[in-house]
Design an enzyme around this catalytic site. Structure first.
Site, short mmCIF file in Angstrom:
data_model
loop_
_atom_site.label_atom_id
_atom_site.label_comp_id
_atom_site.label_asym_id
_atom_site.label_seq_id
_atom_site.Cartn_x
_atom_site.Cartn_y
_atom_site.Cartn_z
N ALA A 83 0.78 -1.16 -0.46
CA ALA A 83 0.40 0.07 0.14
C ALA A 83 1.31 1.21 0.24
O ALA A 83 1.88 1.18 0.31
CB ALA A 83 -0.91 0.01 1.21
N ASP B 292 9.53 1.79 -10.54
CA ASP B 292 8.93 1.92 -9.55
C ASP B 292 7.63 2.13 -10.55
O ASP B 292 7.36 2.92 -11.56
CB ASP B 292 9.70 3.72 -9.18
CG ASP B 292 8.82 3.59 -7.25
OD1 ASP B 292 8.00 3.03 -7.27
OD2 ASP B 292 8.75 5.14 -7.63
N GLU B 293 6.61 2.47 -9.18
CA GLU B 293 5.33 2.81 -10.15
C GLU B 293 5.02 1.68 -10.93
O GLU B 293 3.92 1.68 -11.97
CB GLU B 293 4.80 4.36 -10.82
CG GLU B 293 6.06 4.89 -9.79
CD GLU B 293 4.59 5.49 -8.43
OE1 GLU B 293 3.86 4.37 -8.18
OE2 GLU B 293 5.35 6.45 -8.19
#
Ligand code: ZN
Length: 190
Positions: free
Chosen positions: A10, A85-86
């Protein structure tokens, strides 16, 4: 054997700081890494991996038309590791390219990102990382409101009120997110 890793968690679960740490570990051994991030324009500046504790470094932005496989192939010398990332914002095509980087070139690839969006649907990138990754690991963090593990992301609007409808990705929006447990997602103390 190189592997495709998917590390999900999360908001605030330390994904970006983990990328910076892994990159640092490789570089301390004089091994090169390639760091990518999604080119989608959320509020962070495009082309950076930024952690909440203030560390940040430049990353190669991935746009819809970016061929990650081709980019990695052209690197001289060949990187020892590819970090993304992401990864939730990547397309299925991108994830297949990541798998090929591992399988054809023997380069380990580690993708970090959210699993589910604020409406608890899988992001496209995460869906295909769950299917194609060799190793899947949950990065844990605690609920913003209670002591349970956060497994969801609660979107709140300008006024701090929870939002349950809308686009999966807010471009330039003012909404923000809390890491929350399932119970606080459906009934947040706001
Ligand atoms: Zn909670």
């Amino acid at each position: 054997m190189a592997q495709l890793f998917f590390k999900y968690g999360a908001m605030n679960s330390g994904k970006s700081i983990e990328i910076l740490k892994v990159a640092n570990n490789y570089e301390e051994q004089n091994k090169s890494v390639l760091i990518f991030t999604s080119g989608i324009d959320t509020r962070d500046e495009v082309g950076y991996v930024s952690s909440r504790i203030g560390l940040r470094r430049k990353a190669i932005p991935i746009f819809e038309e970016t061929d990650i496989l081709q980019y990695v192939k052209e690197q001289e010398p060949t990187p020892h590791c590819v970090l993304i990332d992401e990864v939730q914002f990547l397309s299925k095509e991108h994830v297949l390219q990541l798998a090929e980087i591992v399988d054809t070139f023997g380069i380990p690839v580690m993708g970090f990102g959210l699993k589910n969006d604020f409406q608890n649907e899988l992001f496209e990138g995460s869906r295909y990382m769950l299917i194609y990754a060799d190793k899947i690991e949950e990065m844990k963090t605690i609920c913003w409101f209670c002591a349970r593990k956060a497994t969801m992301n609660l979107r709140v609007d300008d006024n701090g009120k929870p939002v349950y409808t809308g686009d999966q990705i807010q471009i330039g929006g003012n909404d923000s997110y809390y890491p929350v447990c399932r119970k606080c997602h459906s009934n947040p103390p706001l």
